[in-house]
Design a protein around this motif. Structure first.
Motif, PDB file in Angstrom:
ATOM      1  N   MET A 109     -26.947 -11.488 -11.894  1.00 17.32           N
ATOM      2  CA  MET A 109     -25.614 -11.931 -12.280  1.00 17.32           C
ATOM      3  C   MET A 109     -24.612 -11.864 -10.785  1.00 17.32           C
ATOM      4  N   GLU A 110     -24.966 -11.167  -9.581  1.00 17.67           N
ATOM      5  CA  GLU A 110     -24.192 -11.637  -8.354  1.00 17.67           C
ATOM      6  C   GLU A 110     -24.180 -13.444  -8.113  1.00 17.67           C
ATOM      7  N   ALA A 111     -25.453 -13.274  -7.816  1.00 18.56           N
ATOM      8  CA  ALA A 111     -25.344 -15.495  -8.143  1.00 18.56           C
ATOM      9  C   ALA A 111     -24.713 -15.714  -8.699  1.00 18.56           C
ATOM     10  N   SER A 112     -24.777 -15.731 -10.481  1.00 16.71           N
ATOM     11  CA  SER A 112     -24.049 -16.326 -11.117  1.00 16.71           C
ATOM     12  C   SER A 112     -22.452 -16.281 -10.667  1.00 16.71           C
ATOM     13  N   LEU A 113     -21.994 -15.212  -9.984  1.00 20.71           N
ATOM     14  CA  LEU A 113     -20.610 -15.373  -9.778  1.00 20.71           C
ATOM     15  C   LEU A 113     -20.257 -15.803  -8.252  1.00 20.71           C
ATOM     16  N   TYR A 114     -21.919 -16.588  -7.480  1.00 21.58           N
ATOM     17  CA  TYR A 114     -21.384 -16.750  -6.571  1.00 21.58           C
ATOM     18  C   TYR A 114     -21.363 -18.477  -7.068  1.00 21.58           C
ATOM     19  N   ASP A 115     -22.184 -19.275  -8.079  1.00 20.51           N
ATOM     20  CA  ASP A 115     -22.168 -20.201  -8.051  1.00 20.51           C
ATOM     21  C   ASP A 115     -20.540 -21.277  -9.256  1.00 20.51           C
ATOM     22  N   LYS A 116     -20.017 -19.320  -9.782  1.00 18.32           N
ATOM     23  CA  LYS A 116     -18.152 -20.022 -10.752  1.00 18.32           C
ATOM     24  C   LYS A 116     -18.228 -20.382  -9.852  1.00 18.32           C
ATOM     25  N   ILE A 117     -17.803 -19.282  -8.085  1.00 17.72           N
ATOM     26  CA  ILE A 117     -16.696 -20.169  -7.421  1.00 17.72           C
ATOM     27  C   ILE A 117     -16.729 -21.192  -6.902  1.00 17.72           C
ATOM     28  N   MET A 118     -17.494 -21.720  -6.886  1.00 21.11           N
ATOM     29  CA  MET A 118     -18.330 -22.797  -6.277  1.00 21.11           C
ATOM     30  C   MET A 118     -17.622 -24.203  -7.257  1.00 21.11           C
ATOM     31  N   SER A 172     -14.283 -51.603   5.276  1.00 21.19           N
ATOM     32  CA  SER A 172     -15.494 -52.423   4.033  1.00 21.19           C
ATOM     33  C   SER A 172     -16.766 -50.973   4.369  1.00 21.19           C
ATOM     34  N   TYR A 173     -16.574 -49.935   4.189  1.00 24.60           N
ATOM     35  CA  TYR A 173     -17.826 -49.301   4.827  1.00 24.60           C
ATOM     36  C   TYR A 173     -18.184 -48.099   4.230  1.00 24.60           C
ATOM     37  N   SER A 174     -18.410 -48.306   3.238  1.00 22.03           N
ATOM     38  CA  SER A 174     -18.972 -47.203   1.965  1.00 22.03           C
ATOM     39  C   SER A 174     -18.959 -45.570   2.470  1.00 22.03           C
ATOM     40  N   SER A 175     -19.975 -45.883   2.778  1.00 17.62           N
ATOM     41  CA  SER A 175     -21.048 -44.737   3.628  1.00 17.62           C
ATOM     42  C   SER A 175     -19.505 -43.675   4.768  1.00 17.62           C
ATOM     43  N   GLY A 176     -18.830 -44.330   4.676  1.00 15.00           N
ATOM     44  CA  GLY A 176     -17.814 -44.179   5.509  1.00 15.00           C
ATOM     45  C   GLY A 176     -17.157 -42.348   6.125  1.00 15.00           C
ATOM     46  N   ILE A 177     -17.219 -41.978   4.404  1.00 10.43           N
ATOM     47  CA  ILE A 177     -16.436 -40.986   4.078  1.00 10.43           C
ATOM     48  C   ILE A 177     -17.353 -39.701   3.638  1.00 10.43           C
ATOM     49  N   SER A 178     -17.027 -38.867   4.181  1.00 14.29           N
ATOM     50  CA  SER A 178     -18.238 -37.476   3.786  1.00 14.29           C
ATOM     51  C   SER A 178     -17.663 -36.718   2.735  1.00 14.29           C
ATOM     52  N   SER A 179     -18.235 -36.521   1.981  1.00 19.83           N
ATOM     53  CA  SER A 179     -18.195 -35.455   0.654  1.00 19.83           C
ATOM     54  C   SER A 179     -17.802 -33.919   1.537  1.00 19.83           C
ATOM     55  N   LEU A 180     -17.199 -33.459   0.759  1.00 14.70           N
ATOM     56  CA  LEU A 180     -16.875 -32.120   0.644  1.00 14.70           C
ATOM     57  C   LEU A 180     -17.709 -31.217   0.834  1.00 14.70           C
ATOM     58  N   SER A 181     -19.385 -31.719  -0.129  1.00 18.92           N
ATOM     59  CA  SER A 181     -20.596 -30.781   0.155  1.00 18.92           C
ATOM     60  C   SER A 181     -20.497 -30.939   1.301  1.00 18.92           C
ATOM     61  N   ARG A 182     -20.763 -31.767   2.168  1.00 14.35           N
ATOM     62  CA  ARG A 182     -21.739 -32.045   3.657  1.00 14.35           C
ATOM     63  C   ARG A 182     -20.570 -31.215   4.565  1.00 14.35           C
ATOM     64  N   CYS A 183     -19.426 -32.295   4.644  1.00 11.53           N
ATOM     65  CA  CYS A 183     -18.592 -31.470   5.938  1.00 11.53           C
ATOM     66  C   CYS A 183     -17.805 -30.728   5.964  1.00 11.53           C
ATOM     67  N   SER A 184     -18.808 -29.926   4.875  1.00  8.55           N
ATOM     68  CA  SER A 184     -18.092 -28.139   4.714  1.00  8.55           C
ATOM     69  C   SER A 184     -19.268 -27.545   5.364  1.00  8.55           C
ATOM     70  N   THR A 185     -20.328 -28.266   6.009  1.00 12.67           N
ATOM     71  CA  THR A 185     -21.574 -27.078   6.401  1.00 12.67           C
ATOM     72  C   THR A 185     -20.932 -26.486   7.862  1.00 12.67           C
TER      73      THR A 185
END
Length: 1904
Positions: free
Chosen positions: A1307-1316, A1791-1804
């Motif tokens: 249940m606790e894990a499911s609540l973490y999932d819901k937060i994200m 013109s460089y597409s991969s230069g913009i980081s995603s939220l999931s990556r850069c937040s670590t």
């Protein structure tokens, strides 16, 4: 001079009078006035609606009415002498008038309009009555209509039921209570349960036949068919349809509508069917050519059936469409309906898929006269009546019928020399004795006029046709004799000519020569052959021929020729004049055959009853004629025949012939000598009751005794008249002897249910009907004595035959109802024997219904206040005999469980009600003398005590609301009047016998309890009545509550020291009485509390018990809606209220124990304030904030002030339920948490409470935890749910309950999932001020902050509040209101939005934490809110308003954090500060920068559906900057004049400059992102933005970023640009998103937390180059340098004055990194696998704010502080050597597409880091990653209008957020401690090691 009026006493106002003259009385049209005096054209008096206000008014405005005056003088009462129905109508319409308007207000439109129509109707009927031109019958009818409508309206409006007698209201005081009960009961029954009708009628309306293949005219024949007996039970309804299938004569409704009348209840069952046969009229074959034949034949077409049970279900008026089946085989036509009923449909085709017969069918209930009244339109438009076959269930004496029903059954014919069978058509005529055809005596059915001939339908090629067609021949009696029916048979040719050839005929005479008619049954008739052209006009030629093959009808002895051809008909006679019975004819002609008399008398019993009643008078004349002729020989037989006939009339079918016999006895009976024989034979039978073989016969005789006595008495009277009264004594002796035999017969005791007891029962059931006959010849007393002896001789054994006991009681009941009992002389003789039997039955509790009825009748005769001696004696007898047993009976039957069946329950209530009315009648009749005798009759005190307890208990039962129906106020008031009178008599006995040493607690308690519930009755609360009703009650009974209250007070005073027995038990009940808003009653009762407190103080030295009881009772009573504002004042106020008693508080202040007393009163008053508010709020319908706020207020009061845990918990659950209902799940969870915190994890057992079962404390706490988690989950407050999950998981772990532990972890894990994963809306917050005295106590003059609903904006919230407080006025300004508003008698609402100030700044400031997580901390656990009000100080600069724009910032601090147990909490404290224009500018820029960052981040991570928000934001900032925006700040704050005038603002100016440059940098990055995502159609806008951006840069003095700005580590949370800066939490943070402290901007350049994501080496070298410098702003910064040089080393800027010295010092030396460190950085980033360190636990001690600052190594001693903060913009030597960047950066080319980081990556990695205690040097750790596509980027061409087209040669450094961050562990979850970046390189190198992560300490649940 004013003279008292004599006759002018009462009038109606006919013109409005304003009363403007002195002493004038204002009057409206229609008011009724009572006139007291007159003088010169003026009257003085008062309006009856307000009798207290007297005044004068003009006499010509008044229409006088006749009235009689009661109590002449000061208190005179005027009663109009008009018809009581008129009076009732007038007063009722007045009452309705006000209620009718309320219906409109309450939007009950339907009832409003219906009532309006009824009121108009009543007014119209009232006019008719007033005019007085109505006949007596019409007047009765009009009154009946009026009362029906009045009752309907009263019922609809919930008014009282009015008891009426013959349409006039009855005065309950003028009739006995039992009679009143019966009248009420009768009206209630009439209203409630309509008596089921015994007679039913079926209305049929033919609409159309829908069929594709029509084209011919049709005949439709309806009839009712009994499928059980296979026979029709009604006549036929016959109608014709045209070629389109519609009725032929639509203008004549009687032709297509019919009413099938007189169906008995037994015929409403599912095997009765409506059958419809359809005959077409046309050619022989349906498809024949037109020219084939012109002759029209009746041919079978189709049939439909419907069960009558289908109608019973709905009584639907909707049209039904019946399926029509076509007959394939015509030989089956006669039984087609039976086959369809038997579901043998397969052999028939439907006429078409959408074909059918449209009919309207409706069942009507009631006798035909009632139907005529209720459905007048049906009969006025016209409807044909279809009767049942034969007589109806009840034959009426005057009914005249002579109908012969003939069914044409079938025929058997020969071929007649043809090869194929014939097409036979039957033609029928009725021919009279002279041979003429009788015209119009053949009826095909109702709906069609009778015809002279009948043509059958033709069956094709069928020699054995079956028709089964029913005809009715309504032939008059005079034409019956000699008439016959002739049937002619023709062959119908199908050839062109279509001839009909006659080939035979049959006939049958209707009456035989001896007068007997054609017997009922089937007759086989001979078919006489004849030629085609035979003339049958001369009937004499064939009448001599034989007509039937049957032996019964063979009146011809000549031989019948053997013929194969036959014709069958069935006849059935329904006649009141003709008979088919030979025995009947023989009896009536007895004189012609004297020898047959004995035989005829014997056969009489075998003759059908309907034949006897037809000739009743003739038969009786015959019998008495035979008796006169030879009484010796035939006396006994004639007696038997007479008994048979009398008993025949008992049958319900012939019941209505009793009046015929009565008339015969009165007018036609002439047997003057018959009485002797009749008495003799009757006595003979009674004397032989013991002879078993005669029992059956004697039973018949006893049944007939009423009429035998009638004949005896009439015969004796005739004899007396004829002889002048001879043999009188002899006759008396005979009667005496007869009654002696009766007494002996009745006194025989029978063992069990044997034949003798049956005979006794039969005799007793009809014996009372003999009384009236005996009274015709004897004196009343004689008859009474005879009856007394007869009834007295009955055995008193109760255990005998049950049925005999019941009949015995019924006989006594009839005796009481008889005329004999009505006479007072005879009543006194009969009463003892009646009471004796009643007493026996009541004692055994048997036949209670009958006992109740008899008692009611006894009391109905004793009128109220009849002071005749005989009546008083009767009451004496009844009191002695029945009072005790009556009380016991009522106790017995009310304590039984009520029966379940509704009919039984009604009966049960009737019995209870009747006994109660009898008791009340008896008590009302009792006088002082009776009471005295009664009390003296008790030999011991014990008996008296039992009696008093019994009567008090019965009275308590009588007061119950369910005792009488809701609208029986009249009955209740009468009952209460009797009760209070009796109690006043009995209280005296209580005082005399049960005080001092004989004190009896139980009886006194019973007395007080009764008195309290008496006063609390709903029907006595006069405040709830309409003024007119209240006036009536007060006039008739006064205020009975006050009388009873005075009695309580008097009795209480008598108790003396025994009062202690009733403390605290009586506090609750007495408190309930004081809550009634009746001033006199309160004044009587309040002093009792003072007395109680005094006695309790004497006994125990305090009055804790009194206090506890008071508070508990107050709570429960207020929740029930009792009490009012005045009540609080009565308790509290010092001024004496109402009358002689001072208030309670004043009395207490004189006592020695005044302090505790006053304190108690204060507490009670405060509790009442809250309870009154709570009660008022709970009256509302839907759940709103008011209800919740009120409950919170009360809950807190119970906890803090009263410390009453149980009450507190109860209100917790009430609040919880309110939240659930309103779907406030988060608040519901917080509320339940209050209860949870009171419990421990222990095994202590808890009792059952509220909805909780009996369980241990652990189990309840576990259940609460799970429920709270569920609610937090539903309210999306998952972080709080997680904490509770951990708590409960610890418990499971400690008990090794791994199964549940596993579930909890999941249940606790499911609540973490819901937060994200799940989106959460951030609510808005609003500040609401409630000002004015009209608000409830808990809101009055207070301010609150409210958490809005999802998606709720200010306008919606404002509207919601105004809906909750509809009388409130919204204030349009945000200023604090003044005292006048506070004290106003009104409601003012002040509402504006406020911004939350989050407590947990650290989470919000930490980089890399996803917005999903931050959003929780922005709006949860918020105590502080702020509201800004801009204003100008000093002179306003028109060119630049920013120079003087100050902001007044108000911070509101709440009593509890939001969200909590309510959506709103009160503001505890306000703090107001003023912000200077510069501070305001800084904040504006910070907020805008934050907004830009967020939007860019969302755009990068594709969280936006489209790019428009970013476009608009960029456009807004750049456009504003170009046209003034930021430049205005430069003009305002960067000029010499400002800097010199405000030396203290140096830091802030620097900060503003930084923010401007930061904004430019963010904008540049934003444009880069925008370029990547902008759609093609918005490219021109993008180009414009780029162009304007360069204009903006130049206006800020920025030529090129690389030249003028250090490559600051621009870190974006979630990958958006952001300058790293100080993260000290600040209390006055402008909003949740801003994290920079306004008061320490200069700490910014040096004190930096560097991001651990990628930084270029160029960036690292330029770490400290924060501020850019343009030529235009050089002077400003030189001034700043000078300013700071004046400040010594010790005066460096500090982030917080409370910090210790070393912690505050901020070193500004930049770190100069070597190339090696750059390489190291490169290597680290190349790997792309940087692992973030585990999160250490939060330190136990509270860290100082400085602990959160990443410290920088101190500078060398001689270095100036300014060198660090404002450096020259010389590029770093390593500027161009970053391995991650080359000159044509992919970002710059866009013109460089991969230069913009995603939220999931850069937040670590951005969230990780830990604190270093020992190190003094903070170094940023570069950890960027290089793109994996270095080759491809070269070949890309920059898009047009690139943001970089106009830049100089040197590229802009890459913002770190475009780099790809390394994969790392997920971020730490709240509420875990926030950690600071690592301080040195060694630490950073350790980050790759896996360190176990300690579990963070969870917060206390109470912190939630």
């Amino acid at each position: 001079m004013w003279i008292p009026t004599e006759h002018e006493k009462y009038g109606v106002v006919i013109a409005g009078f304003r009363g403007t003259v002195p002493h004038g009385l204002s009057l409206e049209i229609g008011d009724t006035v009572q006139i007291l005096e007159k003088c010169d054209g003026w009257y003085r008096g008062f309006a009856l609606k307000n009798p207290n206000v007297k005044g004068i008014f003009p006499s010509n405005y008044i229409h006088l009415k006749n009235a009689c005056v009661k109590n002449k003088g000061q208190f005179e009462m005027v009663i109009p002498t008009e018809d009581s129905v008129i009076t009732e109508m007038t007063s009722t319409l007045r009452d309705w008038g006000t209620m009718w308007k309320q219906l409109y207000v309450r939007n009950e439109g339907d009832l409003f309009h219906r009532l309006w129509h009824i009121m108009n109707e009543i007014l119209d009927l009232r006019r008719q009555v007033l005019v007085g031109h109505l006949t007596h019958d019409r007047m009765k009818d009009v009154k009946r209509h009026i009362t029906a409508r009045l009752d309907w309206g009263n019922e609809q409006l919930g008014l009282d039921l009015v008891p009426r007698k013959e349409y006039a209201m009855v005065d309950p005081e003028e009739i006995s209570i039992t009679e009143l009960y019966r009248l009420m009961e009768h009206r209630h029954r009439k209203k409630d349960t309509p008596v089921p009708a015994s007679s039913h009628h079926l209305f049929v309306q033919m609409k159309s036949l829908m069929c594709s293949n029509l084209g011919e005219e049709l005949e439709v024949i309806f009839s009712l068919f009994d499928s059980k007996e296979n026979r029709p039970i009604s006549e036929r309804f016959f109608l014709r349809l045209n070629r389109n299938g519609l009725p032929k004569c639509p203008e004549k409704p009687e032709r297509h509508c019919s009413l099938f009348v007189d169906l008995g209840s037994s015929e409403l069952r599912k095997d009765i069917y409506i059958t419809v046969h359809i005959i077409r009229i046309g050619r022989m074959g349906a498809g024949e050519k037109k020219n084939a034949c012109n002759v029209q034949y009746r041919r079978p077409f189709g049939c439909a059936v419907l069960s009558i049970a289908d109608l019973l279900a709905g009584d639907s008026k909707d049209d039904l469409v019946l399926k029509v089946y076509m007959c394939n085989t015509e030989s089956d036509w006669y039984q087609i309906h039976e086959n369809i009923i038997k579901k043998l449909n397969a052999r028939y085709n439907l006429t078409g898929s959408n074909a059918g017969l449209a009919v309207s069918l409706q069942l009507l209930h009631g006798d035909i006269e009632q139907i005529r009244r209720e459905y007048t339109s049906m009969f006025t438009h016209g409807v044909s009546i279809t009767r049942k076959l034969g007589f109806s269930n009840i034959i009426m004496p005057g009914e005249m019928r002579n109908d012969l029903y003939i069914t044409v059954e079938r025929g058997e014919f020969e071929k007649g020399g043809k090869s194929v069978a014939r097409n036979v058509e039957v033609t029928m005529h009725v021919v009279d004795s002279s041979g003429q055809i009788l015209k119009d005596f053949i009826s095909f059915g109702s709906g069609e006029p009778p015809a002279s001939e009948y043509h059958s339908f033709v069956l094709y090629h069928n020699n054995g046709p079956r028709w089964a067609e029913l005809l009715k021949l309504p032939i008059p009696v005079d034409k019956f004799r000699g008439a016959h029916i002739r049937c002619e048979f023709r062959h119908c040719s199908t050839k062109e000519k279509g001839e009909k050839k006659l080939f035979g005929f049959s006939f049958v005479p209707l009456m035989q020569e001896n007068g007997r008619t054609l017997p009922d049954g089937t007759h086989e008739l001979i078919v006489h052959k004849c030629e085609e052209n035979t003339n049958l006009q001369d009937s004499s030629r064939y009448l001599k021929l034989p007509f039937s093959k049957g032996i019964f009808l063979g009146n011809n002895s000549q031989a019948v020729k053997t013929t194969k051809e036959s014709f069958w008909i069935t006849s059935f006679l329904c006649s009141t004049k003709l008979t088919q019975n030979g025995d009947m004819l023989d009896l009536l002609k007895w004189r012609t055959h004297p020898d047959k008399i004995a035989g005829c008398l014997s056969k009489l019993k075998e003759i059908d009853g309907s034949e006897i009643v037809k000739f009743l008078q003739d038969t009786l004349d015959t019998l008495f004629g035979i008796l006169d002729e030879n009484s010796q020989k035939y006396g006994s037989k004639v007696f038997d025949c007479l008994v048979h006939i009398i008993n025949l009339l008992q049958d319900s079918k012939f019941h209505h012939f009793k009046p015929v016999m009565d008339t015969y006895i009165e007018s036609h009976f002439a047997g003057a000598l018959a009485y002797r024989d009749l008495i003799k034979v009757l006595k003979w039978h009674i004397d032989r009751v013991t002879e078993v073989e005669l029992h059956e016969h004697i039973q018949e005789v006893l049944k007939a005794q009423e009429y035998i006595f009638k004949y005896i008495v009439q015969s004796r009277r005739l004899f007396s008249i004829a002889t002048g009264g001879q043999n009188e004594e002899e006759f008396r002796c005979c009667i005496q002897e007869l009654l002696m035999s009766v007494r002996f017969f009745l006194s025989q005791e029978s063992k069990g249910a044997n034949a003798l007891s049956q005979l006794q029962a039969v005799f007793l059931s009809s014996f009372p009907s003999v009384y009236s006959e005996l009274l015709k010849l004897f004196d009343v007393r004689e008859v009474a004595n005879l009856v007394h002896d007869a009834l007295g001789s009955l055995p008193t054994v109760m255990h005998g035959d049950e049925s005999l006991q019941a009949v015995k009681l019924q006989s006594i009941g009839k005796t009481v109802e008889s005329h004999l009992y009505t006479n007072p002389d005879s009543r006194y003789i009969l009463l003892p024997v009646v009471l004796h039997h009643l007493h026996m039955h009541l004692q055994e509790q048997k036949d209670l219904i009958m006992c109740a009825r008899i008692l009611s009748n006894i009391f109905c005769l004793i009128k109220k206040n009849s002071s005749e001696k005989s009546v008083l004696e009767e009451i004496d007898v009844i009191v002695n005999s029945l009072l005790d047993i009556l009380l016991r009976t009522i106790l017995e039957i009310t304590s039984r469980p009520q029966p379940s069946g509704s009919a039984m329950r009604l009966q049960f209530q009737d019995v209870t009600g009747e006994f109660v009315s009898c008791l009340l009648s008896l008590l009302r009749q009792m006088t002082d003398r009776h009471y005295q005798q009664l009390l003296d009759s008790f030999s011991t005190k014990e008996d008296l005590r039992d009696f008093l307890l019994q009567i008090f208990t019965v009275f308590r039962i009588l007061i119950r609301p369910e005792m009488f129906p809701k609208d029986w106020t009249v009955m209740r008031l009468v009952a209460n009047n009797v009760i209070i009178t009796t109690v006043l008599y009995l209280s005296d006995a209580l005082r005399k016998n049960f005080l001092n040493e004989n004190f009896d607690y139980k009886i006194w308690d019973s007395y007080f309890f009764l008195a309290v519930i008496f006063i609390n009755q709903l029907c006595l609360q006069l405040e709830m009545f309409t003024p007119s009703k209240k006036k009536k009650v007060l006039e008739k009974y006064g205020d009975m509550r006050v009388t009873m209250g005075c009695e309580i007070f008097s009795m209480w005073q008598n108790l003396g020291e025994h009062k202690l027995h009733f403390i605290p038990a009586l506090i609750g009940p007495f408190l309930e009485v004081t809550l009634i808003p009746q001033p006199d009653l309160r004044n009587v009762m309040i002093p009792i509390f003072h007395d109680m407190m005094d006695w309790e103080q004497r006994r125990s030295g305090n009055f804790k018990q009194v206090e506890a009881k008071l508070i508990d009772k107050l709570d429960s009573l207020m929740s029930e809606g009792k009490g009012d504002e005045t009540y609080r004042e009565l308790f509290n106020s010092i001024i004496p209220l109402f009358g002689p008693y001072p208030s309670l508080l004043k009395k207490i202040e004189r006592e020695t124990w005044r302090e505790s007393g006053v304190s108690l009163i204060a507490t009670v008053t405060r509790l009442m304030e809250r309870l009154l508010d709570y009660r008022d709020c709970m009256k509302m319908g839907e759940v709103d904030g008011k209800k919740i706020g009120c409950t919170v207020s009360l809950l807190n009061f119970y906890k803090t002030e009263l410390n009453k845990e149980e009450m507190y918990i109860r209100y917790i659950h009430k609040l919880y339920d309110l939240h659930l209902k309103a779907q406030n799940f988060t608040e519901a969870a917080y509320t339940l948490l209050l209860y949870d915190e009171l419990l421990e994890w222990s095994d202590r057992p808890l009792r059952e409470f509220l909805n909780y079962p009996m369980q241990t404390e652990w189990q309840r706490k576990e259940y609460l935890h799970l429920t709270i988690i569920q609610n937090f989950d539903r309210g999306k407050c998952w972080e709080n749910g997680i904490i509770l999950c951990r708590k409960i998981a610890e418990q499971y772990e400690s008990y090794y309950d791994y199964r549940n532990l596993s579930k909890m972890r999941m249940m606790e894990a499911s609540l973490y999932d819901k937060i994200m994963d799940q989106q959460r809306l951030e609510p808005e917050f609003f500040r609401v001020g409630f000002y004015g005295k009209k608000f409830p106590f808990f809101l009055r003059n207070k301010e609150f902050v409210c958490r809005g609903h999802d998606y709720e904006r200010l306008e919606a919230f404002q509207q919601r509040m105004l809906n909750e407080f509809p009388h409130a006025i919204a204030m349009q300004h945000a200023n604090q209101p003044d005292e006048t508003i506070f004290q106003a008698e009104a409601q003012y609402l002040q509402i504006y939005a406020v911004t939350p100030i989050p407590e947990n700044q650290e989470v919000l400031q930490r980089d890399g934490i996803p917005d999903n997580i931050k959003s929780f901390y922005k709006v949860n656990h918020i105590w502080r809110f702020r509201y800004d009000r801009p204003f100008h100080k000093g002179t306003k600069d028109k060119e630049n308003e920013f120079k003087s724009l100050w902001v007044e910032r108000t911070t509101l601090i709440l009593v509890q954090s939001l969200p909590g147990i309510s959506r709103w909490f009160e503001v505890e404290k306000r703090e107001v500060v003023e912000m200077s224009p510069l501070e305001n500018a800084i904040e504006v820029l910070e907020n805008k920068n934050q907004q830009l960052r967020t939007l860019i981040s969302q755009c990068q991570t594709r969280q936006m559906q489209n790019i428009n928000p970013l476009t608009m934001c960029l456009n807004g900032v750049i456009d504003a900057a170009v046209n003034g925006g930021v430049a205005r700040y430069q003009e305002a704050f960067f000029i010499k004049e400002y800097v010199l005038n405000h030396p203290e603002d140096g830091e802030k100016i620097t900060r503003l400059r930084e923010l401007m440059l930061e904004q430019a940098q963010i904008l540049e990055f934003g444009l880069a992102v925008h370029e990547k995502f902008v759609p093609q159609d918005m490219r021109p806008l993008h180009k414009k933005l780029v162009d304007q951006f360069f204009v903006m840069k130049s206006s800020l003095g920025i030529q090129e970023f690389s030249a003028c700005v250090q490559a600051s580590p621009i870190h974006f949370p979630n990958g958006s640009p952001r300058v790293c800066r100080n993260s000290i939490p600040v209390s006055m943070s402008p909003d949740g998103a801003r994290v920079i402290p306004r008061r320490s901007p200069l700490s910014y350049p040096a004190v930096n937390r560097y991001s651990s994501s990628s930084l270029s080496s160029q960036a690292s070298a330029e770490v400290s180059n924060i501020t850019g410098q343009s030529e235009s702003s050089d002077e400003v910064f030189n001034m700043q340098r000078m300013l700071f040089n004046h400040i010594g080393d010790g005066a460096l800027p500090r982030s917080d004055s409370s910090l210790p010295g070393p912690d505050k010092a901020v070193n500004t030396t930049p770190s100069s990194w070597s190339l090696d460190s750059g390489k190291e950085a490169r290597n680290t980033s190349d790997s792309g696998k940087l692992i973030s360190p585990p999160v250490p636990p939060r330190p136990a001690q509270t860290a100082s704010p400085a602990r959160h600052i990443a410290t920088v190594s101190p500078s060398p001693a001689g270095r100036s502080p300014m060198k660090g903060s404002v450096q020259s913009f010389t590029p770093s030597p390593v500027e161009y050597h970053s391995s991650g960047l080359i000159s044509n950066s992919p970002v710059l080319s866009g013109s460089y597409s991969s230069g913009i980081s995603s939220l999931s990556r850069c937040s670590t990695s951005e969230t990780s880091g830990f604190e270093s205690q020992g190190s003094e040097q903070a170094v940023t750790v570069p950890s960027y990653s290089v793109s994996e596509e270095p080759v491809r980027k070269e070949s890309k061409t920059p898009p047009p209008y690139s943001v970089y087209e106009r830049t100089l040669k040197r590229p802009v450094p890459l913002p770190h957020s475009l780099s790809i961050p390394p994969a790392a562990d997920p971020p730490a979850l709240p509420p875990k401690p926030q950690l600071v970046r690592p301080n040195n390189l060694e630490n950073s190198s350790r980050r790759t090691e896996q360190v176990p992560r300690p579990r963070p300490l969870p917060r206390k649940v109470s912190q939630l």
